[in-house]
Design a protein around this motif. Structure first.
Motif, PDB file in Angstrom:
ATOM      1  N   ARG A   1      45.163  42.455  51.137  1.00  9.23           N
ATOM      2  CA  ARG A   1      44.760  43.246  52.297  1.00  9.23           C
ATOM      3  C   ARG A   1      45.627  44.488  52.524  1.00  9.23           C
ATOM      4  NH1 ARG A   1      45.331  39.616  56.175  1.00  9.23           N
ATOM      5  NH2 ARG A   1      43.276  38.727  55.742  1.00  9.23           N
TER       6      ARG A   1
ATOM      7  N   HIS B   1      34.078  33.308  43.062  1.00 13.35           N
ATOM      8  CA  HIS B   1      34.558  33.767  44.350  1.00 13.35           C
ATOM      9  C   HIS B   1      33.413  33.899  45.349  1.00 13.35           C
ATOM     10  CE1 HIS B   1      38.631  34.562  42.968  1.00 13.35           C
ATOM     11  NE2 HIS B   1      38.123  35.153  41.903  1.00 13.35           N
ATOM     12  N   GLN B   2      33.750  34.306  46.547  1.00 14.29           N
ATOM     13  CA  GLN B   2      32.747  34.529  47.575  1.00 14.29           C
ATOM     14  C   GLN B   2      31.705  35.517  47.086  1.00 14.29           C
ATOM     15  OE1 GLN B   2      36.102  34.916  47.860  1.00 14.29           O
ATOM     16  NE2 GLN B   2      36.767  34.578  49.966  1.00 14.29           N
TER      17      GLN B   2
ATOM     18  N   SER C   1      41.332  39.928  51.316  1.00 13.47           N
ATOM     19  CA  SER C   1      41.969  38.622  51.463  1.00 13.47           C
ATOM     20  C   SER C   1      43.461  38.818  51.701  1.00 13.47           C
ATOM     21  CB  SER C   1      41.741  37.773  50.210  1.00 13.47           C
ATOM     22  OG  SER C   1      42.327  38.388  49.076  1.00 13.47           O
ATOM     23  N   GLN C   2      44.131  37.779  52.102  1.00 10.71           N
ATOM     24  CA  GLN C   2      45.540  37.890  52.473  1.00 10.71           C
ATOM     25  C   GLN C   2      46.395  38.472  51.349  1.00 10.71           C
ATOM     26  OE1 GLN C   2      47.236  34.259  53.919  1.00 10.71           O
ATOM     27  NE2 GLN C   2      49.257  35.123  54.288  1.00 10.71           N
TER      28      GLN C   2
ATOM     29  N   LYS D   1      35.274  40.834  50.681  1.00 12.08           N
ATOM     30  CA  LYS D   1      36.160  39.818  51.254  1.00 12.08           C
ATOM     31  C   LYS D   1      37.344  39.548  50.331  1.00 12.08           C
ATOM     32  CE  LYS D   1      32.794  37.340  54.121  1.00 12.08           C
ATOM     33  NZ  LYS D   1      32.150  36.022  54.389  1.00 12.08           N
ATOM     34  N   LEU D   2      37.111  39.682  49.029  1.00 14.58           N
ATOM     35  CA  LEU D   2      38.199  39.471  48.082  1.00 14.58           C
ATOM     36  C   LEU D   2      39.249  40.561  48.208  1.00 14.58           C
ATOM     37  CD1 LEU D   2      36.002  38.619  44.968  1.00 14.58           C
ATOM     38  CD2 LEU D   2      37.192  37.000  46.446  1.00 14.58           C
TER      39      LEU D   2
END
Length: 430
Positions: free
Chosen positions: A248, A234-235, A244-245, A240-241
């Motif tokens: 969130r 992953h990033q 994420s959509q 950010k994980l």
């Protein structure tokens, strides 16, 4: 082989039981290390002649450390392993809590409590994640709650001891005893705690195949010839994980619920002994008020875990927190009666039983690859509320507000936390 998981229905083995019990033990020490400052507070106030506002800063500094530890350090457990992080956390906790006994000023207390908090924040996140990974899916909520119930047990036992030794040997003694107990636990983690099987299968550190097979054999399962395909990397920025959509909305809802419930929890755990002392109780009885609160917390956590397994996490936790808010709002009715200690116990039952269930929620929402990161950030954001709670309490108490008025004020965030949990938006948690 890619479908190998501990979530399959299976009888738990001695390895799983021992790992969960070690997590329970480390949470006991967490509870002890967090609460000793509250138990020592009346004696420190008397010895140093300091006000509630200054003591509130000491309480909050430990919570700042816990937040930083959970947010910034605990996520490294996803990379290096839960067990290593717990050993490091135990060493940090033990050394710093012992050194706290030599503090000679408020500034030194603030500094030592902050460093100690770093270890506590890491420990809580790691134990919740590891327990979640070793518990069968059907009873996962119960076992996560059970492991975390060690926290109030440690608080209760340390409270009983503190009530006996502080009046005789001074406030320094409880910190020295807590430090020695914490350091003594590190070898227990090293020898009796198993690293997460899911961590070996998905993170795949050096020697992962051999170590995973060793665990599989001990659990009575077939060994594997190759590791499953490693999940996509992953990033580099774990946050950010979480935002994420897919995660969130539920992440923000979880953070808000934890923030509000932590604010109330740490107001109560930090100030109950001091408020009881101000109300005219002896130092010993004031400490027992905090002890009864934490005894109720243990029963509440276990009860919540049981009912969550039967009726679902969201409904159970939401209901418990709302009922707790109602009890706090009518606390004045019980002031000066024989029921007061029982009410303290019920408050512990409700606020701890409710908010600890949110750890199980976070462990269910996020996948193994960044589960400790998810749990750690949830705890860290929650502890921001924990930082504010004791500090606000110190200001309110300094203004001369009564215990019942303070409880009425903090009933509001408790009720909001319950409602937020009830309507948590995720299909991964019932």
């Amino acid at each position: 082989m890619s479908h190998l998981t501990l979530n399959q229905p299976a009888k738990m083995t001695s390895l799983q039981y021992s790992s969960i019990l070690v997590c329970f033990l480390m949470n006991m020490l967490d509870g002890m290390d967090v609460m000793v400052i509250s138990y020592a507070a009346p004696a420190i106030t008397k010895a140093w002649n300091i006000g509630a506002e200054a003591l509130g800063l000491v309480f909050s500094s430990g919570l700042v450390g816990m937040s930083v530890g959970a947010l910034m350090i605990a996520p490294y457990a996803d990379r290096f392993g839960r067990k290593k992080m717990m050993i490091i956390s135990g060493l940090l906790m033990g050394v710093t809590i012992f050194i706290t006994s030599f503090a000679g000023s408020i500034n030194q207390l603030i500094f030592f409590r902050f460093i100690n908090g770093l270890g506590i924040g890491c420990m809580l996140a790691s134990t919740a994640a590891l327990t979640s990974e070793y518990a069968p899916s059907k009873t996962k909520d119960f076992w996560v709650s059970f492991a975390l119930s060690g926290y109030p047990i440690g608080a209760v036992l340390s409270g009983i001891v503190a009530a006996k030794i502080i009046p005789t040997y001074g406030w320094h003694s409880i910190f020295q005893l807590a430090g020695c107990c914490t350091l003594a636990s590190v070898p227990v983690v090293y020898f009796f705690l198993a690293e997460s099987l899911e961590f070996y299968l998905k993170s795949q550190p050096l020697g992962a195949l051999e170590k995973a097979n060793d665990l599989l054999v001990k659990m009575g399962r077939e060994s594997i010839s190759t590791l499953p395909e490693k999940p996509q990397v992953h990033q580099k920025v774990p946050i950010k994980l979480l935002l994420s959509q897919e995660f969130r909305i539920s992440t923000f809802q979880l953070w808000i619920a934890l923030f509000l419930s932590f604010a109330t929890l740490y107001f109560l755990t930090s100030w109950i002994p001091k408020l009881a002392s101000t109300a005219g109780l002896s130092i010993e009885l004031a400490i027992y008020a905090g002890t009864v609160f934490n005894l109720g917390a243990f029963v509440g956590i276990i009860t919540q875990g049981y009912f969550s397994s039967k009726y679902g996490l969201k409904k159970t936790i939401g209901t418990i927190l709302v009922l707790t808010a109602i009890l706090m709002a009518i606390f004045k009715v019980f002031v000066g009666t024989d029921w007061i200690l029982l009410v303290f116990g019920l408050l512990g039952f409700g606020i701890q039983g409710g908010f600890v269930g949110l750890y199980a929620v976070s462990a269910r929402i996020y996948p193994t690859e960044f589960r400790t990161t998810g749990v750690g950030w949830s705890i860290g954001i929650g502890r921001l509320g924990g930082i504010i709670g004791p500090a606000v309490g110190g200001v309110l108490i300094g203004l001369g507000l009564s215990m019942s008025t303070n409880f009425l004020i903090f009933a509001i965030p408790t009720a909001l936390a319950g409602l937020m949990t009830w309507y948590l938006s995720t299909d991964k948690v019932s």
